[in-house]
Scaffold this active site. Sequence first.
Site, PDB file in Angstrom:
ATOM      1  N   THR A   1      42.039  41.723  39.061  1.00 56.04           N
ATOM      2  CA  THR A   1      42.113  41.174  37.707  1.00 56.04           C
ATOM      3  C   THR A   1      43.482  41.447  37.092  1.00 56.04           C
ATOM      4  O   THR A   1      44.087  40.561  36.480  1.00 56.04           O
ATOM      5  CB  THR A   1      41.000  41.789  36.832  1.00 56.04           C
TER       6      THR A   1
ATOM      7  N   GLN B   1      39.733  36.585  47.956  1.00 57.11           N
ATOM      8  CA  GLN B   1      38.694  36.304  48.949  1.00 57.11           C
ATOM      9  C   GLN B   1      39.259  35.719  50.248  1.00 57.11           C
ATOM     10  O   GLN B   1      38.497  35.380  51.151  1.00 57.11           O
ATOM     11  CB  GLN B   1      37.651  35.341  48.371  1.00 57.11           C
TER      12      GLN B   1
ATOM     13  N   CYS C   1      29.388  38.162  37.902  1.00 62.38           N
ATOM     14  CA  CYS C   1      29.733  38.227  36.475  1.00 62.38           C
ATOM     15  C   CYS C   1      28.813  37.362  35.638  1.00 62.38           C
ATOM     16  O   CYS C   1      28.616  37.626  34.459  1.00 62.38           O
ATOM     17  CB  CYS C   1      31.168  37.763  36.267  1.00 62.38           C
TER      18      CYS C   1
HETATM   19  C1  LIG Z   1      36.662  40.227  42.909  1.00 64.39           C
HETATM   20  C2  LIG Z   1      37.594  39.143  42.557  1.00 64.39           C
HETATM   21  C3  LIG Z   1      38.587  39.324  41.577  1.00 64.39           C
HETATM   22  C4  LIG Z   1      38.693  40.573  40.759  1.00 64.39           C
HETATM   23  O1  LIG Z   1      39.128  41.676  41.486  1.00 64.39           O
HETATM   24  P1  LIG Z   1      38.904  43.142  40.848  1.00 64.39           P
HETATM   25  O2  LIG Z   1      39.667  44.056  41.726  1.00 64.39           O
HETATM   26  O3  LIG Z   1      37.429  43.384  40.892  1.00 64.39           O
HETATM   27  O4  LIG Z   1      39.431  43.090  39.459  1.00 64.39           O
HETATM   28  C5  LIG Z   1      39.458  38.280  41.327  1.00 64.39           C
HETATM   29  N1  LIG Z   1      39.373  37.123  41.993  1.00 64.39           N
HETATM   30  C6  LIG Z   1      38.435  36.901  42.931  1.00 64.39           C
HETATM   31  C7  LIG Z   1      38.408  35.606  43.641  1.00 64.39           C
HETATM   32  C8  LIG Z   1      37.510  37.904  43.241  1.00 64.39           C
HETATM   33  O5  LIG Z   1      36.582  37.671  44.165  1.00 64.39           O
END
Ligand SMILES: *Cc1c(COP(=O)(O)O)cnc(C)c1O
Length: 407
Positions: free
Chosen positions: A73, A179, A325
Amino acid sequence: MSELIYFDSNATTKTAPEVVEAMLPFFSERYGNPSSMYPFGGETAREIRLAREKTAALLGCDPREIIFTSCGTESDNTAIWSALRTQPDRRHLVTSRVEHQAILSNLPLLRKMGYRVTEVGVDENGRLLWDQFLEALTPDTALATFLWANNETGVVFPVAEMAEACAERGIAFHTDAVQAVGKIPINLSATKIDLLSISGHKYHAPKGVGALYVRRGLKFSPFLIGGHQENGRRGGTENVPYIVGAGRAAELALANLADENTRVRALRDKLEKGLISAVTHTRLNGGGAERVPNTTNISFEYVEGEAILLHLAGKGLCASSGSACTSGSLEPSHVLRAMGVPFTAAHGSIRLSLSVHNTEAEVDRALSIFPPIIAKLRAMSPFWRGDGPAPGSLLTCETGACQVCDP
Ligand SMILES: *Cc1c(COP(=O)(O)O)cnc(C)c1O
Protein backbone atom coordinates in the site's frame (compact mmCIF):
# COMPACT_ATOMS: atom_id res chain seq x y z
CA MET A 1 -10.46 -31.22 13.47
CA SER A 2 -8.29 -32.18 10.51
CA GLU A 3 -5.39 -30.05 9.40
CA LEU A 4 -5.84 -26.61 7.88
CA ILE A 5 -5.95 -26.29 4.10
CA TYR A 6 -4.71 -22.80 3.27
CA PHE A 7 -5.99 -21.68 -0.15
CA ASP A 8 -5.84 -17.93 0.46
CA SER A 9 -2.30 -17.00 -0.59
CA ASN A 10 -3.47 -13.86 -2.42
CA ALA A 11 -4.54 -12.49 1.00
CA THR A 12 -1.26 -13.37 2.64
CA THR A 13 1.29 -16.19 2.69
CA LYS A 14 3.06 -18.13 5.39
CA THR A 15 6.46 -16.64 6.20
CA ALA A 16 8.94 -19.24 4.90
CA PRO A 17 11.01 -20.92 7.66
CA GLU A 18 14.22 -19.89 5.83
CA VAL A 19 13.03 -16.27 5.97
CA VAL A 20 12.30 -16.42 9.71
CA GLU A 21 15.73 -17.91 10.29
CA ALA A 22 17.45 -15.16 8.28
CA MET A 23 15.62 -12.47 10.26
CA LEU A 24 16.18 -13.72 13.81
CA PRO A 25 19.70 -12.34 14.51
CA PHE A 26 18.49 -8.85 13.62
CA PHE A 27 15.95 -8.89 16.46
CA SER A 28 18.59 -9.81 19.03
CA GLU A 29 22.38 -9.45 18.79
CA ARG A 30 22.56 -7.54 15.48
CA TYR A 31 20.49 -4.49 16.40
CA GLY A 32 22.84 -1.74 15.12
CA ASN A 33 21.43 1.26 13.27
CA PRO A 34 22.52 1.06 9.61
CA SER A 35 23.19 4.83 9.63
CA SER A 36 25.72 4.63 12.49
CA MET A 37 29.39 5.25 11.76
CA TYR A 38 30.87 2.35 13.76
CA PRO A 39 31.16 -1.19 12.32
CA PHE A 40 28.33 -2.58 14.54
CA GLY A 41 25.92 -0.35 12.59
CA GLY A 42 27.67 -0.56 9.24
CA GLU A 43 27.31 -4.36 9.22
CA THR A 44 23.52 -4.04 9.13
CA ALA A 45 23.82 -1.50 6.28
CA ARG A 46 25.69 -4.22 4.39
CA GLU A 47 22.82 -6.69 5.01
CA ILE A 48 20.35 -4.16 3.60
CA ARG A 49 22.56 -3.81 0.53
CA LEU A 50 22.51 -7.58 0.04
CA ALA A 51 18.70 -7.67 0.42
CA ARG A 52 18.45 -4.89 -2.17
CA GLU A 53 20.59 -6.90 -4.59
CA LYS A 54 18.42 -10.01 -4.11
CA THR A 55 15.23 -8.02 -4.64
CA ALA A 56 16.70 -6.39 -7.76
CA ALA A 57 17.62 -9.87 -9.07
CA LEU A 58 14.00 -10.99 -8.66
CA LEU A 59 12.78 -7.97 -10.63
CA GLY A 60 15.57 -7.80 -13.22
CA CYS A 61 16.67 -4.29 -12.36
CA ASP A 62 19.56 -2.36 -10.80
CA PRO A 63 19.74 -2.46 -6.95
CA ARG A 64 19.82 1.36 -6.94
CA GLU A 65 16.31 1.28 -8.39
CA ILE A 66 14.82 -0.40 -5.28
CA ILE A 67 13.35 1.51 -2.32
CA PHE A 68 12.25 -0.59 0.66
CA THR A 69 8.87 0.46 2.10
CA SER A 70 6.52 -0.76 4.84
CA CYS A 71 4.03 -2.52 2.53
CA GLY A 72 2.46 -2.74 -0.91
CA THR A 73 0.00 0.00 0.00
CA GLU A 74 2.83 2.42 0.82
CA SER A 75 4.58 1.57 -2.46
CA ASP A 76 1.37 2.23 -4.44
CA ASN A 77 0.71 5.53 -2.63
CA THR A 78 4.33 6.63 -3.07
CA ALA A 79 4.16 5.98 -6.82
CA ILE A 80 0.95 7.96 -7.30
CA TRP A 81 1.92 10.97 -5.21
CA SER A 82 5.48 11.13 -6.53
CA ALA A 83 4.20 11.25 -10.11
CA LEU A 84 1.76 14.04 -9.25
CA ARG A 85 4.23 16.11 -7.21
CA THR A 86 7.03 15.92 -9.77
CA GLN A 87 4.72 16.99 -12.64
CA PRO A 88 2.56 19.74 -11.11
CA ASP A 89 1.29 20.88 -14.53
CA ARG A 90 -0.29 17.52 -15.28
CA ARG A 91 -3.71 17.02 -13.67
CA HIS A 92 -4.87 13.64 -14.99
CA LEU A 93 -4.45 10.05 -13.85
CA VAL A 94 -5.40 6.87 -15.73
CA THR A 95 -6.18 3.58 -14.01
CA SER A 96 -8.65 0.68 -14.29
CA ARG A 97 -11.96 -0.26 -12.71
CA VAL A 98 -10.50 -3.45 -11.21
CA GLU A 99 -7.59 -2.12 -9.15
CA HIS A 100 -6.76 -3.00 -5.53
CA GLN A 101 -8.03 -0.67 -2.78
CA ALA A 102 -4.45 0.62 -2.31
CA ILE A 103 -4.96 2.47 -5.62
CA LEU A 104 -8.76 2.87 -5.78
CA SER A 105 -9.11 4.48 -2.35
CA ASN A 106 -6.89 7.36 -3.51
CA LEU A 107 -9.26 8.30 -6.33
CA PRO A 108 -11.99 10.19 -4.37
CA LEU A 109 -9.29 12.35 -2.72
CA LEU A 110 -7.62 13.04 -6.07
CA ARG A 111 -10.95 14.09 -7.62
CA LYS A 112 -11.69 16.32 -4.63
CA MET A 113 -8.30 17.97 -5.17
CA GLY A 114 -9.28 18.77 -8.75
CA TYR A 115 -7.48 15.97 -10.61
CA ARG A 116 -9.24 14.18 -13.46
CA VAL A 117 -9.25 10.40 -13.17
CA THR A 118 -10.12 7.95 -15.95
CA GLU A 119 -10.94 4.35 -15.00
CA VAL A 120 -10.53 2.05 -17.99
CA GLY A 121 -12.92 -0.91 -18.17
CA VAL A 122 -12.41 -4.62 -18.80
CA ASP A 123 -14.23 -7.24 -20.89
CA GLU A 124 -16.22 -10.21 -19.56
CA ASN A 125 -12.99 -12.13 -18.97
CA GLY A 126 -11.34 -9.26 -17.09
CA ARG A 127 -9.08 -8.29 -20.01
CA LEU A 128 -8.19 -4.63 -20.44
CA LEU A 129 -10.18 -2.71 -23.08
CA TRP A 130 -7.12 -1.70 -25.10
CA ASP A 131 -8.74 1.02 -27.23
CA GLN A 132 -10.27 2.62 -24.15
CA PHE A 133 -6.81 2.57 -22.54
CA LEU A 134 -5.15 4.34 -25.49
CA GLU A 135 -7.95 6.90 -25.70
CA ALA A 136 -7.49 7.73 -22.02
CA LEU A 137 -3.84 8.81 -22.46
CA THR A 138 -3.55 12.58 -22.92
CA PRO A 139 -0.75 15.19 -22.77
CA ASP A 140 -2.20 16.13 -19.36
CA THR A 141 -1.76 12.58 -17.96
CA ALA A 142 0.75 12.47 -15.09
CA LEU A 143 0.56 8.72 -14.48
CA ALA A 144 -1.02 5.53 -15.76
CA THR A 145 -1.28 2.95 -12.97
CA PHE A 146 -2.48 -0.61 -13.56
CA LEU A 147 -2.35 -3.97 -11.79
CA TRP A 148 0.01 -6.52 -13.32
CA ALA A 149 -2.06 -9.44 -11.98
CA ASN A 150 -5.52 -9.03 -10.47
CA ASN A 151 -5.73 -10.14 -6.82
CA GLU A 152 -9.28 -11.48 -7.17
CA THR A 153 -9.17 -13.30 -10.51
CA GLY A 154 -5.46 -13.64 -11.29
CA VAL A 155 -6.03 -12.04 -14.73
CA VAL A 156 -2.86 -10.49 -16.12
CA PHE A 157 -2.74 -7.11 -17.84
CA PRO A 158 -0.22 -6.63 -20.72
CA VAL A 159 1.83 -4.14 -18.70
CA ALA A 160 4.93 -4.28 -20.92
CA GLU A 161 2.89 -3.19 -23.97
CA MET A 162 1.00 -0.64 -21.86
CA ALA A 163 4.28 0.85 -20.61
CA GLU A 164 5.50 1.09 -24.24
CA ALA A 165 2.37 2.99 -25.25
CA CYS A 166 2.85 5.37 -22.32
CA ALA A 167 6.56 5.88 -23.02
CA GLU A 168 5.76 6.83 -26.65
CA ARG A 169 3.50 9.56 -25.27
CA GLY A 170 5.85 10.74 -22.51
CA ILE A 171 3.60 9.40 -19.73
CA ALA A 172 4.94 7.68 -16.59
CA PHE A 173 3.70 4.10 -16.03
CA HIS A 174 3.29 2.38 -12.65
CA THR A 175 2.24 -1.20 -12.07
CA ASP A 176 1.04 -2.83 -8.86
CA ALA A 177 2.88 -6.15 -9.26
CA VAL A 178 2.04 -7.42 -5.76
CA GLN A 179 0.24 -10.48 -7.21
CA ALA A 180 2.64 -11.00 -10.12
CA VAL A 181 5.96 -11.29 -8.31
CA GLY A 182 7.09 -14.88 -7.81
CA LYS A 183 4.35 -16.10 -10.17
CA ILE A 184 5.48 -14.75 -13.54
CA PRO A 185 9.02 -13.87 -14.65
CA ILE A 186 9.77 -10.15 -14.30
CA ASN A 187 12.64 -8.48 -16.14
CA LEU A 188 12.22 -4.76 -15.67
CA SER A 189 15.38 -3.82 -17.56
CA ALA A 190 13.67 -5.06 -20.76
CA THR A 191 10.54 -2.92 -20.23
CA LYS A 192 9.52 0.74 -20.17
CA ILE A 193 7.88 0.37 -16.74
CA ASP A 194 8.80 3.42 -14.60
CA LEU A 195 7.47 2.39 -11.19
CA LEU A 196 6.51 -1.01 -9.74
CA SER A 197 5.14 -2.04 -6.32
CA ILE A 198 5.59 -5.32 -4.46
CA SER A 199 4.65 -6.54 -0.97
CA GLY A 200 6.70 -9.02 1.08
CA HIS A 201 3.85 -10.93 2.69
CA LYS A 202 2.51 -12.02 -0.71
CA TYR A 203 5.76 -13.92 -1.42
CA HIS A 204 6.53 -15.57 1.92
CA ALA A 205 8.21 -12.63 3.70
CA PRO A 206 6.43 -11.22 6.76
CA LYS A 207 3.64 -8.62 6.74
CA GLY A 208 4.94 -5.05 6.99
CA VAL A 209 7.65 -4.84 4.34
CA GLY A 210 7.43 -3.93 0.67
CA ALA A 211 9.44 -2.36 -2.11
CA LEU A 212 9.03 0.20 -4.85
CA TYR A 213 11.04 0.08 -8.07
CA VAL A 214 11.82 3.52 -9.47
CA ARG A 215 13.47 3.52 -12.89
CA ARG A 216 16.83 5.33 -12.88
CA GLY A 217 16.49 8.89 -14.14
CA LEU A 218 12.78 9.18 -13.25
CA LYS A 219 11.96 12.26 -11.20
CA PHE A 220 10.97 11.18 -7.69
CA SER A 221 9.45 12.83 -4.65
CA PRO A 222 9.50 10.93 -1.30
CA PHE A 223 6.24 9.99 0.40
CA LEU A 224 7.80 9.80 3.88
CA ILE A 225 9.90 12.89 4.43
CA GLY A 226 12.67 12.57 7.01
CA GLY A 227 16.24 11.33 7.22
CA HIS A 228 18.54 10.39 4.37
CA GLN A 229 17.66 6.66 4.47
CA GLU A 230 17.06 4.80 1.20
CA ASN A 231 19.28 7.31 -0.60
CA GLY A 232 17.08 10.18 0.56
CA ARG A 233 13.98 8.63 -0.98
CA ARG A 234 12.24 7.34 2.17
CA GLY A 235 12.79 8.77 5.64
CA GLY A 236 12.64 6.52 8.70
CA THR A 237 15.14 4.11 10.24
CA GLU A 238 15.23 0.99 8.11
CA ASN A 239 13.28 -2.07 9.32
CA VAL A 240 16.43 -4.19 9.19
CA PRO A 241 15.00 -7.63 10.16
CA TYR A 242 12.10 -7.35 7.71
CA ILE A 243 14.25 -6.04 4.87
CA VAL A 244 16.66 -8.96 5.43
CA GLY A 245 13.60 -11.27 5.39
CA ALA A 246 12.36 -9.72 2.15
CA GLY A 247 15.78 -10.31 0.58
CA ARG A 248 15.75 -13.99 1.54
CA ALA A 249 12.14 -14.32 0.31
CA ALA A 250 13.13 -12.75 -3.02
CA GLU A 251 15.85 -15.40 -3.45
CA LEU A 252 13.35 -18.17 -2.68
CA ALA A 253 10.70 -16.67 -4.99
CA LEU A 254 13.17 -16.65 -7.87
CA ALA A 255 14.20 -20.24 -7.14
CA ASN A 256 10.53 -21.35 -6.87
CA LEU A 257 9.33 -19.64 -10.04
CA ALA A 258 9.56 -22.86 -12.07
CA ASP A 259 7.67 -24.91 -9.43
CA GLU A 260 4.99 -22.22 -9.30
CA ASN A 261 4.51 -22.43 -13.07
CA THR A 262 4.46 -26.22 -13.33
CA ARG A 263 3.36 -27.95 -10.11
CA VAL A 264 1.27 -25.13 -8.61
CA ARG A 265 -0.35 -24.41 -11.98
CA ALA A 266 -1.27 -28.09 -12.30
CA LEU A 267 -2.75 -28.10 -8.77
CA ARG A 268 -4.82 -25.00 -9.55
CA ASP A 269 -6.02 -26.50 -12.83
CA LYS A 270 -6.98 -29.79 -11.16
CA LEU A 271 -8.85 -27.93 -8.43
CA GLU A 272 -10.82 -25.71 -10.79
CA LYS A 273 -11.61 -28.41 -13.36
CA GLY A 274 -12.65 -30.77 -10.55
CA LEU A 275 -14.99 -28.24 -8.95
CA ILE A 276 -16.58 -27.19 -12.23
CA SER A 277 -17.24 -30.77 -13.27
CA ALA A 278 -18.55 -31.83 -9.82
CA VAL A 279 -20.92 -28.90 -9.30
CA THR A 280 -23.55 -27.65 -11.78
CA HIS A 281 -24.26 -23.96 -12.47
CA THR A 282 -20.73 -22.69 -11.89
CA ARG A 283 -18.80 -20.00 -13.71
CA LEU A 284 -15.05 -19.58 -14.00
CA ASN A 285 -14.37 -15.85 -13.68
CA GLY A 286 -11.48 -14.74 -15.90
CA GLY A 287 -11.05 -18.26 -17.28
CA GLY A 288 -10.78 -16.99 -20.86
CA ALA A 289 -7.90 -14.62 -20.06
CA GLU A 290 -4.21 -15.09 -19.32
CA ARG A 291 -3.89 -15.65 -15.56
CA VAL A 292 -1.19 -16.15 -12.92
CA PRO A 293 -0.76 -19.87 -12.14
CA ASN A 294 -2.01 -19.91 -8.54
CA THR A 295 -5.43 -18.23 -8.64
CA THR A 296 -8.94 -19.39 -9.52
CA ASN A 297 -12.20 -17.50 -9.03
CA ILE A 298 -15.36 -19.60 -9.33
CA SER A 299 -18.97 -18.54 -8.95
CA PHE A 300 -21.39 -21.06 -7.48
CA GLU A 301 -24.66 -19.64 -8.68
CA TYR A 302 -27.69 -19.24 -6.38
CA VAL A 303 -25.69 -19.42 -3.14
CA GLU A 304 -24.00 -16.76 -1.02
CA GLY A 305 -20.19 -16.71 -1.01
CA GLU A 306 -20.12 -15.82 2.69
CA ALA A 307 -22.19 -18.91 3.53
CA ILE A 308 -19.85 -21.11 1.48
CA LEU A 309 -16.82 -19.64 3.30
CA LEU A 310 -18.37 -20.33 6.70
CA HIS A 311 -18.99 -23.99 5.82
CA LEU A 312 -15.51 -24.34 4.30
CA ALA A 313 -14.00 -22.87 7.46
CA GLY A 314 -15.87 -25.54 9.43
CA LYS A 315 -13.91 -28.12 7.43
CA GLY A 316 -10.61 -26.29 7.95
CA LEU A 317 -10.42 -24.80 4.46
CA CYS A 318 -9.38 -21.12 4.18
CA ALA A 319 -10.56 -19.28 1.09
CA SER A 320 -11.93 -15.87 0.25
CA SER A 321 -14.97 -14.35 -1.42
CA GLY A 322 -13.94 -11.44 -3.60
CA SER A 323 -11.30 -9.33 -1.90
CA ALA A 324 -10.71 -9.55 1.82
CA CYS A 325 -11.20 -5.79 2.10
CA THR A 326 -14.79 -5.90 0.83
CA SER A 327 -15.92 -9.14 2.46
CA GLY A 328 -18.43 -8.52 5.18
CA SER A 329 -20.37 -6.22 2.87
CA LEU A 330 -23.24 -7.43 0.70
CA GLU A 331 -21.98 -5.50 -2.31
CA PRO A 332 -20.52 -7.92 -4.83
CA SER A 333 -16.87 -7.42 -5.74
CA HIS A 334 -16.10 -4.35 -7.88
CA VAL A 335 -13.86 -6.57 -10.02
CA LEU A 336 -16.63 -9.05 -10.90
CA ARG A 337 -19.07 -6.17 -11.46
CA ALA A 338 -16.64 -4.51 -13.89
CA MET A 339 -16.51 -7.85 -15.76
CA GLY A 340 -20.30 -7.86 -16.00
CA VAL A 341 -20.72 -11.03 -13.93
CA PRO A 342 -24.47 -11.33 -13.15
CA PHE A 343 -25.46 -10.76 -9.53
CA THR A 344 -26.69 -14.34 -9.14
CA ALA A 345 -23.13 -15.47 -9.86
CA ALA A 346 -21.13 -12.60 -8.32
CA HIS A 347 -22.66 -13.20 -4.89
CA GLY A 348 -21.56 -16.84 -4.87
CA SER A 349 -17.98 -16.23 -5.99
CA ILE A 350 -15.07 -17.87 -4.22
CA ARG A 351 -11.37 -17.13 -4.72
CA LEU A 352 -8.95 -19.98 -4.18
CA SER A 353 -5.28 -18.99 -4.27
CA LEU A 354 -2.47 -21.50 -3.87
CA SER A 355 1.27 -21.32 -3.24
CA VAL A 356 4.33 -23.55 -3.44
CA HIS A 357 3.48 -24.71 0.11
CA ASN A 358 0.31 -26.53 -1.07
CA THR A 359 0.07 -30.23 -1.99
CA GLU A 360 -2.00 -32.47 -4.24
CA ALA A 361 -3.46 -34.21 -1.15
CA GLU A 362 -4.93 -30.86 -0.11
CA VAL A 363 -6.49 -30.34 -3.54
CA ASP A 364 -8.03 -33.83 -3.38
CA ARG A 365 -9.48 -33.11 0.06
CA ALA A 366 -10.87 -29.77 -1.13
CA LEU A 367 -12.55 -31.55 -4.05
CA SER A 368 -14.39 -33.80 -1.59
CA ILE A 369 -15.30 -30.93 0.78
CA PHE A 370 -16.92 -28.56 -1.75
CA PRO A 371 -19.78 -30.42 -3.52
CA PRO A 372 -21.79 -31.42 -0.40
CA ILE A 373 -21.54 -27.87 0.96
CA ILE A 374 -22.90 -26.35 -2.25
CA ALA A 375 -25.67 -28.96 -2.45
CA LYS A 376 -26.70 -28.29 1.15
CA LEU A 377 -26.76 -24.51 0.67
CA ARG A 378 -28.70 -24.76 -2.57
CA ALA A 379 -31.28 -27.01 -0.89
CA MET A 380 -31.92 -24.16 1.56
CA SER A 381 -31.92 -21.42 -1.09
CA PRO A 382 -35.19 -19.78 -2.22
CA PHE A 383 -33.54 -19.34 -5.64
CA TRP A 384 -33.01 -23.04 -6.18
CA ARG A 385 -35.37 -25.93 -6.94
CA GLY A 386 -34.10 -29.46 -7.37
CA ASP A 387 -31.21 -29.35 -9.81
CA GLY A 388 -31.65 -25.86 -11.15
CA PRO A 389 -32.75 -22.31 -10.36
CA ALA A 390 -36.34 -21.78 -9.22
CA PRO A 391 -38.54 -20.25 -11.97
CA GLY A 392 -38.45 -16.45 -11.89
CA SER A 393 -35.78 -16.36 -9.22
CA LEU A 394 -33.47 -13.42 -9.50
CA LEU A 395 -31.13 -11.62 -7.18
CA THR A 396 -30.90 -7.88 -7.57
CA CYS A 397 -28.66 -5.47 -5.80
CA GLU A 398 -30.26 -2.06 -6.35
CA THR A 399 -29.62 -0.92 -2.81
CA GLY A 400 -26.83 -3.26 -1.82
CA ALA A 401 -29.36 -5.59 -0.19
CA CYS A 402 -30.43 -8.73 -1.98
CA GLN A 403 -34.07 -9.37 -2.67
CA VAL A 404 -36.25 -11.68 -4.67
CA CYS A 405 -37.84 -10.00 -7.64
CA ASP A 406 -41.13 -10.84 -9.30
CA PRO A 407 -40.29 -10.70 -13.00
C1 LIG B 1 -2.13 -7.24 -0.90
C2 LIG B 1 -2.12 -6.28 -2.02
C3 LIG B 1 -1.75 -4.94 -1.84
C4 LIG B 1 -1.43 -4.37 -0.49
O1 LIG B 1 -0.24 -4.84 0.05
P1 LIG B 1 0.01 -4.62 1.63
O2 LIG B 1 1.43 -5.00 1.84
O3 LIG B 1 -0.95 -5.54 2.32
O4 LIG B 1 -0.26 -3.19 1.92
C5 LIG B 1 -1.72 -4.11 -2.94
N1 LIG B 1 -2.04 -4.56 -4.16
C6 LIG B 1 -2.42 -5.83 -4.38
C7 LIG B 1 -2.74 -6.27 -5.76
C8 LIG B 1 -2.47 -6.74 -3.32
O5 LIG B 1 -2.86 -7.99 -3.55
